[in-house]
Design an enzyme around this catalytic site. Structure first.
Site, PDB file in Angstrom:
ATOM      1  N   GLY A  19      47.686  19.839  37.098  1.00 17.90           N
ATOM      2  CA  GLY A  19      47.952  19.107  38.331  1.00 17.90           C
ATOM      3  C   GLY A  19      47.206  19.735  39.493  1.00 17.90           C
ATOM      4  O   GLY A  19      46.015  19.500  39.709  1.00 17.90           O
ATOM      5  N   GLY A  20      47.900  20.590  40.258  1.00 15.00           N
ATOM      6  CA  GLY A  20      47.344  21.171  41.484  1.00 15.00           C
ATOM      7  C   GLY A  20      45.958  21.760  41.316  1.00 15.00           C
ATOM      8  O   GLY A  20      45.062  21.506  42.143  1.00 15.00           O
ATOM      9  N   GLU A  62      55.376  19.474  29.205  1.00 13.98           N
ATOM     10  CA  GLU A  62      55.400  19.931  30.597  1.00 13.98           C
ATOM     11  C   GLU A  62      56.837  20.252  30.996  1.00 13.98           C
ATOM     12  O   GLU A  62      57.587  19.354  31.406  1.00 13.98           O
ATOM     13  CB  GLU A  62      54.860  18.834  31.521  1.00 13.98           C
ATOM     14  CG  GLU A  62      53.415  18.479  31.263  1.00 13.98           C
ATOM     15  CD  GLU A  62      52.742  17.890  32.504  1.00 13.98           C
ATOM     16  OE1 GLU A  62      51.679  18.404  32.868  1.00 13.98           O
ATOM     17  OE2 GLU A  62      53.291  16.958  33.109  1.00 13.98           O
ATOM     18  N   LYS A 122      47.706  12.976  40.577  1.00 13.31           N
ATOM     19  CA  LYS A 122      48.900  12.469  41.275  1.00 13.31           C
ATOM     20  C   LYS A 122      48.455  11.596  42.462  1.00 13.31           C
ATOM     21  O   LYS A 122      47.444  10.915  42.369  1.00 13.31           O
ATOM     22  CB  LYS A 122      49.800  13.621  41.705  1.00 13.31           C
ATOM     23  CG  LYS A 122      50.058  14.584  40.530  1.00 13.31           C
ATOM     24  CD  LYS A 122      51.117  15.586  40.768  1.00 13.31           C
ATOM     25  CE  LYS A 122      51.273  16.450  39.520  1.00 13.31           C
ATOM     26  NZ  LYS A 122      52.406  17.334  39.590  1.00 13.31           N
ATOM     27  N   GLU A 164      57.441  13.110  36.889  1.00 12.53           N
ATOM     28  CA  GLU A 164      57.669  12.504  38.210  1.00 12.53           C
ATOM     29  C   GLU A 164      58.021  11.021  38.065  1.00 12.53           C
ATOM     30  O   GLU A 164      58.807  10.487  38.848  1.00 12.53           O
ATOM     31  CB  GLU A 164      56.431  12.726  39.095  1.00 12.53           C
ATOM     32  CG  GLU A 164      56.379  14.170  39.584  1.00 12.53           C
ATOM     33  CD  GLU A 164      54.982  14.711  39.866  1.00 12.53           C
ATOM     34  OE1 GLU A 164      54.031  13.921  39.946  1.00 12.53           O
ATOM     35  OE2 GLU A 164      54.854  15.950  39.992  1.00 12.53           O
ATOM     36  N   SER A 194      51.744  24.282  36.194  1.00  9.49           N
ATOM     37  CA  SER A 194      51.140  25.413  36.885  1.00  9.49           C
ATOM     38  C   SER A 194      50.029  26.106  36.091  1.00  9.49           C
ATOM     39  O   SER A 194      49.897  27.332  36.135  1.00  9.49           O
ATOM     40  CB  SER A 194      52.219  26.419  37.317  1.00  9.49           C
ATOM     41  OG  SER A 194      53.131  25.804  38.221  1.00  9.49           O
ATOM     42  N   HIS A 229      55.116  10.802  32.691  1.00  3.94           N
ATOM     43  CA  HIS A 229      55.092  12.031  33.489  1.00  3.94           C
ATOM     44  C   HIS A 229      56.479  12.272  34.078  1.00  3.94           C
ATOM     45  O   HIS A 229      57.168  11.315  34.439  1.00  3.94           O
ATOM     46  CB  HIS A 229      54.043  11.930  34.602  1.00  3.94           C
ATOM     47  CG  HIS A 229      53.828  13.240  35.279  1.00  3.94           C
ATOM     48  ND1 HIS A 229      54.654  13.684  36.293  1.00  3.94           N
ATOM     49  CD2 HIS A 229      52.932  14.226  35.051  1.00  3.94           C
ATOM     50  CE1 HIS A 229      54.250  14.893  36.664  1.00  3.94           C
ATOM     51  NE2 HIS A 229      53.211  15.239  35.934  1.00  3.94           N
ATOM     52  N   GLY A 263      54.200  22.237  39.449  1.00  2.00           N
ATOM     53  CA  GLY A 263      53.986  22.378  40.888  1.00  2.00           C
ATOM     54  C   GLY A 263      54.759  23.529  41.511  1.00  2.00           C
ATOM     55  O   GLY A 263      54.858  23.630  42.726  1.00  2.00           O
ATOM     56  N   ASN A 320      45.437  15.734  36.272  1.00  2.21           N
ATOM     57  CA  ASN A 320      46.320  14.706  36.828  1.00  2.21           C
ATOM     58  C   ASN A 320      46.327  14.865  38.344  1.00  2.21           C
ATOM     59  O   ASN A 320      46.922  15.798  38.869  1.00  2.21           O
ATOM     60  CB  ASN A 320      47.737  14.889  36.259  1.00  2.21           C
ATOM     61  CG  ASN A 320      48.749  13.983  36.943  1.00  2.21           C
ATOM     62  OD1 ASN A 320      48.381  13.010  37.596  1.00  2.21           O
ATOM     63  ND2 ASN A 320      50.033  14.313  36.775  1.00  2.21           N
TER      64      ASN A 320
HETATM   65  P1  PGA Z   1      50.895  21.380  38.161  1.00  2.11           P
HETATM   66  O1  PGA Z   1      51.209  19.881  37.637  1.00  2.11           O
HETATM   67  O2  PGA Z   1      49.706  21.867  37.362  1.00  2.11           O
HETATM   68  O3  PGA Z   1      50.590  21.215  39.625  1.00  2.11           O
HETATM   69  O4  PGA Z   1      52.113  22.185  37.894  1.00  2.11           O
HETATM   70  C1  PGA Z   1      51.102  19.530  36.286  1.00  2.11           C
HETATM   71  C2  PGA Z   1      51.464  18.080  36.089  1.00  2.11           C
HETATM   72  O5  PGA Z   1      52.337  17.593  36.832  1.00  2.11           O
HETATM   73  O6  PGA Z   1      50.919  17.390  35.209  1.00  2.11           O
END
Ligand code: PGA
Length: 248
Positions: free
Chosen positions: A227-228, A169, A14, A100, A206, A98, A175, A12
């Site tokens: 994500g990251g 999640e 973002k 967010e 993470s 998600h 994050g 993802n």
């Molecule tokens: P992250 O994000 O791996 O940076 O924690 C995961 C996500 O938001 O899907």
């Protein structure tokens, strides 16, 4: 999940990577992991970078998805994109719900369920995200939150077969560098599968090369939503290779 795949690794992105960067990343991704047959791999760029990602990845089994999708096919919904528009350019999958979107843009359980149903109806596969906030966990409400989020999806989408996977999640792990322990992830995944028999569940929050193996080794962890660590070619390919080693 791709036919025959045992595990799905989804990136993802973002609001990162415009078309030029997306094309460069996807060409490298195709070179590096485009021929691992036993796992499914998908990337979810911003809307404006979908076409560039699709072009750079074709022909390869790596899939390209959208980070959201609206429940109507067209209409007065400024800023939104429909399933049929995504399918028209070759997109085959979408994320909905998600955290967010839920937290920063006020999407409700009902909105998320409607988005999931429209995506499925429009022939997109779906990653539907659920998860508790830190406050909810501290108040001992994790199971109640997961129940509410999962039930609202089940009510609207019924039995979507392999076309939908859930992503667990925990919001406090996104994050932040704080990952759920493998045991905690396994417990939540088993709980979700009890409510929704047959559904696959990805873990997100993470995930990185250092913790991917122990998470993916859990029996009810069917992949990862990253994500990251999906933004860097080295870390994302390392997670894909770990998945192939651990689960195929
Ligand atoms: P992250 O994000 O791996 O940076 O924690 C995961 C996500 O938001 O899907």
């Amino acid at each position: 999940m791709a036919p025959g795949a045992h595990v799905l690794i989804a990136g993802n992105w973002k609001m990162f990577k415009g078309p030029a960067e997306a094309a460069e990343f996807c060409s490298a991704l195709r070179e590096r992991v485009g021929d691992i047959p036993s796992i499914g791999i998908a990337v979810y760029p911003p809307f404006v970078s979908l076409a560039a990602a699709l072009e750079a990845l074709a022909p390869s089994p790596i899939r390209v998805g959208a980070q959201n999708v609206h429940w109507e096919s067209e209409g007065g919904f400024t800023g939104e994109v429909s399933a049929s528009m995504l399918v028209e350019i070759g997109v085959t999958t979408a994320i909905v719900g998600h955290s967010e979107r839920r937290q920063l843009f006020g999407e409700s359980d009902g909105d998320v369920a409607r988005r999931a149903a429209a995506a499925l109806e429009g022939s997109l596969d779906v990653i539907a995200c659920v998860g508790e906030t830190e406050e909810e966990r501290e108040r001992g409400e994790t199971e109640a939150v997961l129940r509410r989020q999962v039930e609202s999806l089940v009510e609207v989408v019924g039995d979507p077969g392999d076309a939908l996977v859930v992503a667990y999640e925990p919001v406090w792990a996104i994050g932040t560098g704080r990952t759920a322990t493998p045991e905690l992830a396994q417990g939540a995944h088993a709980f979700i599968k009890e409510m929704w028999p047959g559904v696959d569940v990805l873990y997100g929050g993470s995930v990185k090369p250092e913790n991917a193996e122990e998470l993916l080794a859990q029996p009810d962890v069917d992949g990862a939503l990253v994500g990251g660590a999906s933004l860097e070619i080295e870390s994302f390919t390392a997670i894909c290779e770990t998945a192939a080693r651990t689960r195929s």
